[in-house]
Design an enzyme around this catalytic site. Structure first.
Site, short mmCIF file in Angstrom:
data_model
loop_
_atom_site.label_atom_id
_atom_site.label_comp_id
_atom_site.label_asym_id
_atom_site.label_seq_id
_atom_site.Cartn_x
_atom_site.Cartn_y
_atom_site.Cartn_z
CB THR A 153 -0.90 0.01 1.25
OG1 THR A 153 -1.66 -1.19 1.29
CG2 THR A 153 -1.84 1.20 1.27
N GLY A 158 -4.17 2.41 -2.52
CA GLY A 158 -4.55 1.46 -1.48
C GLY A 158 -5.25 0.25 -2.08
CD GLU A 392 -3.46 -9.29 3.51
OE1 GLU A 392 -3.36 -10.16 2.64
OE2 GLU A 392 -2.56 -8.50 3.80
C1 LIG Z 1 -3.78 -1.64 10.61
C2 LIG Z 1 -3.50 -1.79 9.14
C3 LIG Z 1 -2.55 -2.72 8.70
C4 LIG Z 1 -2.26 -2.82 7.34
N1 LIG Z 1 -1.26 -3.67 6.94
C5 LIG Z 1 -0.82 -3.60 5.65
C6 LIG Z 1 0.36 -4.29 5.24
O1 LIG Z 1 1.00 -5.01 6.03
N2 LIG Z 1 0.81 -4.14 3.96
C7 LIG Z 1 0.15 -3.35 3.07
O2 LIG Z 1 0.61 -3.23 1.96
N3 LIG Z 1 -1.00 -2.70 3.42
C8 LIG Z 1 -1.49 -2.79 4.69
N4 LIG Z 1 -2.62 -2.11 5.07
C9 LIG Z 1 -3.31 -1.30 4.07
C10 LIG Z 1 -4.68 -1.84 3.69
O3 LIG Z 1 -4.54 -3.02 2.93
C11 LIG Z 1 -5.42 -0.72 2.96
O4 LIG Z 1 -5.75 0.26 3.93
C12 LIG Z 1 -6.67 -1.20 2.26
O5 LIG Z 1 -6.33 -2.06 1.20
C13 LIG Z 1 -7.52 -0.06 1.73
O6 LIG Z 1 -6.75 0.90 1.06
P1 LIG Z 1 -6.91 2.45 1.45
O7 LIG Z 1 -6.76 2.56 2.92
O8 LIG Z 1 -6.04 3.26 0.60
O9 LIG Z 1 -8.44 2.78 1.14
P2 LIG Z 1 -9.04 3.19 -0.29
O10 LIG Z 1 -8.56 2.26 -1.32
O11 LIG Z 1 -8.84 4.64 -0.52
O12 LIG Z 1 -10.59 2.90 -0.04
C14 LIG Z 1 -11.47 3.81 0.64
C15 LIG Z 1 -12.88 3.23 0.54
O13 LIG Z 1 -13.26 3.15 -0.85
C16 LIG Z 1 -13.65 1.82 -1.15
N5 LIG Z 1 -13.24 1.50 -2.52
C17 LIG Z 1 -12.04 1.70 -3.12
N6 LIG Z 1 -12.04 1.25 -4.38
C18 LIG Z 1 -13.28 0.74 -4.59
C19 LIG Z 1 -13.92 0.10 -5.70
N7 LIG Z 1 -13.27 -0.13 -6.86
N8 LIG Z 1 -15.19 -0.31 -5.56
C20 LIG Z 1 -15.86 -0.10 -4.40
N9 LIG Z 1 -15.31 0.49 -3.31
C21 LIG Z 1 -14.04 0.90 -3.41
C22 LIG Z 1 -12.91 0.95 -0.14
O14 LIG Z 1 -13.55 -0.29 0.02
C23 LIG Z 1 -13.00 1.81 1.10
O15 LIG Z 1 -14.26 1.65 1.69
C24 LIG Z 1 -2.96 -2.03 6.40
C25 LIG Z 1 -3.96 -1.14 6.85
C26 LIG Z 1 -4.20 -1.00 8.19
C27 LIG Z 1 -5.24 0.00 8.63
#
Ligand SMILES: Cc1cc2nc3c(=O)[nH]c(=O)nc-3n(C[C@H](O)[C@H](O)[C@H](O)COP(=O)(O)OP(=O)(O)OC[C@H]3O[C@@H](n4cnc5c(N)ncnc54)[C@H](O)[C@@H]3O)c2cc1C
Length: 409
Positions: A153, A158, A392
């Site tokens: 990420t 994300g 994930e």
């Molecule tokens: C405590 C914690 C541990 C983590 N550990 C890791 C790790 O070890 N390695 C790593 O790489 N990442 C990690 N992550 C990151 C995590 O995988 C991401 O936060 C997650 O994939 C969502 O990405 P984002 O936060 O950028 O949200 P965004 O992608 O910006 O999403 C925001 C909202 O929009 C929705 N959304 C986005 N795109 C779509 C779509 N196409 N259709 C419908 N809805 C959509 C999402 O579902 C969400 O509700 C971690 C996150 C946290 C909070």
């Protein structure tokens, strides 16, 4: 049906019979084997024996990774149980790993999540690494010497990692990495990282130009800053990683160049089962506590379990958990059979994550005011449950994957 000498398909001479099916081994068996039940029991007894309430609350309060406990868990073979024996694992499958994770999280959500993520992303090394890379890292991970992390990420990428800002540019026999990764589990404590980078910036589509680089802690130009405070999983580190001209030899490229995106997708097929198992354990642990509490608590001269509304709540919770368990075990079993099913895995993660949040919520409700107090575990379980719907791949991303499998893109 069978073919005759001329190649025509003819009906079988005898009708299908149950005896035939049994003899041919066509059966559905929902029982865990004795070995699997032993693994489950050993994992539960390990947490019960090593963790008391005081320790757990201190780790949680101080946001401390339980290092000694992790070392013992590695010593007993729980961490990386699904890795082959030549790399220090137990040669078990994803199902056995899910049983360990479920049992740990059932005993304590925060401890369970922290321990189960200690080897996070080492699976990409196992599945795609060269023999030298596997031998270098995996025995250290299973042996309790190395904690791993997967950095996919980015602040602006994300759910959508099809294009990345973090680059790894080839310079002779080295790759030079620049960029920022965020929300990285174990970010502040990991000994090595699998980092997804854009290696070919001209690739169309961009994801065909991504590669995974293996980067070790302490290398010049790599900084980790802990992201805190956060809602739950306080024993697990979450950090932002900054790469400034981090230079690694080409031997740190994981597997084939420009295949990183596909490697990560395949890894998610495996790791989402583990997250689903975390959710299942958190749901079951919340339920266990709600059941024990409502059996004891008296109001209006009656035990809470004598009120029909309580009985129905417990029945609903238990039913949801059982349905989640079937999905999680089936997804794991299919993976182990070599029939990995991304749709089923997404269903398991999405459903188990929702069940964990709903059941933990109801468990607090059944505890009344006590449920809101940190000393009662359900408060922690509730905060820890939520992440299983986010990392994930969020709930929405799982739903997209399921819909794509059903309908096409
Ligand atoms: C405590 C914690 C541990 C983590 N550990 C890791 C790790 O070890 N390695 C790593 O790489 N990442 C990690 N992550 C990151 C995590 O995988 C991401 O936060 C997650 O994939 C969502 O990405 P984002 O936060 O950028 O949200 P965004 O992608 O910006 O999403 C925001 C909202 O929009 C929705 N959304 C986005 N795109 C779509 C779509 N196409 N259709 C419908 N809805 C959509 C999402 O579902 C969400 O509700 C971690 C996150 C946290 C909070």
């Amino acid at each position: 049906m069978r073919e005759d000498e001329s190649g025509r398909v003819r009906a079988r001479s005898r009708p299908w019979s149950l005896t035939d099916a049994v003899l041919r081994g066509y059966r559905v068996d929902f029982e865990l084997t004795k070995d699997q039940r032993d693994i489950q029991r050993a994992a539960s007894e390990f947490i019960d024996g090593e963790c008391d309430k005081e320790k757990i609350l201190a780790w949680e309060r101080d946001h401390t990774f339980p290092r000694e406990l992790w070392e013992k868990a590695c010593g007993l073979g729980f961490v990386g149980i699904h890795f082959p024996e030549e790399y220090g694992g137990q040669g078990c499958g994803i199902l056995e790993n899910a049983l360990v994770v479920e049992s740990f999280c059932r005993r304590d959500s925060s401890v369970g999540v922290a321990l189960s993520l200690a080897d996070f992303s080492s699976e990409v090394v196992l599945r795609f690494g060269t023999e030298a890379q596997k031998l270098k890292y995996l025995p250290l991970v299973t042996g309790g010497k190395y904690i791993s992390a997967g950095a996919y990420t980015e602040p602006d990428h994300g759910s959508d990692i099809t294009s990345l800002s973090t680059t790894a540019v080839r310079e002779g026999e080295f790759f030079v990495i620049n960029g920022t990764k965020t929300f990285i589990t174990n970010g502040s404590i990991a000994d090595y990282f699998a980092v997804l980078c854009q290696t070919d910036r001209t690739a169309v589509p961009a994801y065909r130009g991504q590669s995974i680089m293996l980067v070790e802690r302490g290398i010049e130009g790599l900084d980790a800053s802990e992201i805190t405070p956060k809602m739950g999983i306080h024993m697990s580190s979450t950090a932002e990683l900054s790469f400034k001209d981090v230079t690694v030899p080409v031997s740190h490229l994981l597997g084939r160049e420009n295949r990183g995106f596909y490697q990560v997708l395949e890894f998610f097929g495996e790791s989402r089962i583990e997250v689903a198992a975390q959710a299942l354990g958190i749901a079951q642990g919340s339920f266990d506590r709600a059941l024990a509490y409502t059996k004891k608590r008296t109001q209006f001269g009656r035990k809470l379990t004598e009120f029909q509304v309580t009985r129905h709540k417990l029945a609903d919770m238990a039913t949801k958990i059982e349905a989640a368990r079937l999905l999680v075990y089936q997804a794991a079993w299919k993976w182990d059979q070599g029939k990995a099913d991304q749709k089923l895995t997404s269903m398991a993660k999405m459903f188990a994550g929702r069940v964990a949040v709903e059941v933990a919520d109801e468990a607090i409700q059944l505890h009344g005011g006590y449920g809101y107090i940190t000393e009662y575990d359900v408060e922690r379980f509730y905060r820890d449950a939520k992440i299983t719907e986010i990392y994930e791949g969020t709930r929405e991303i799982q739903k997209n994957a399921i819909a794509s499998a059903l309908l096409g893109r």
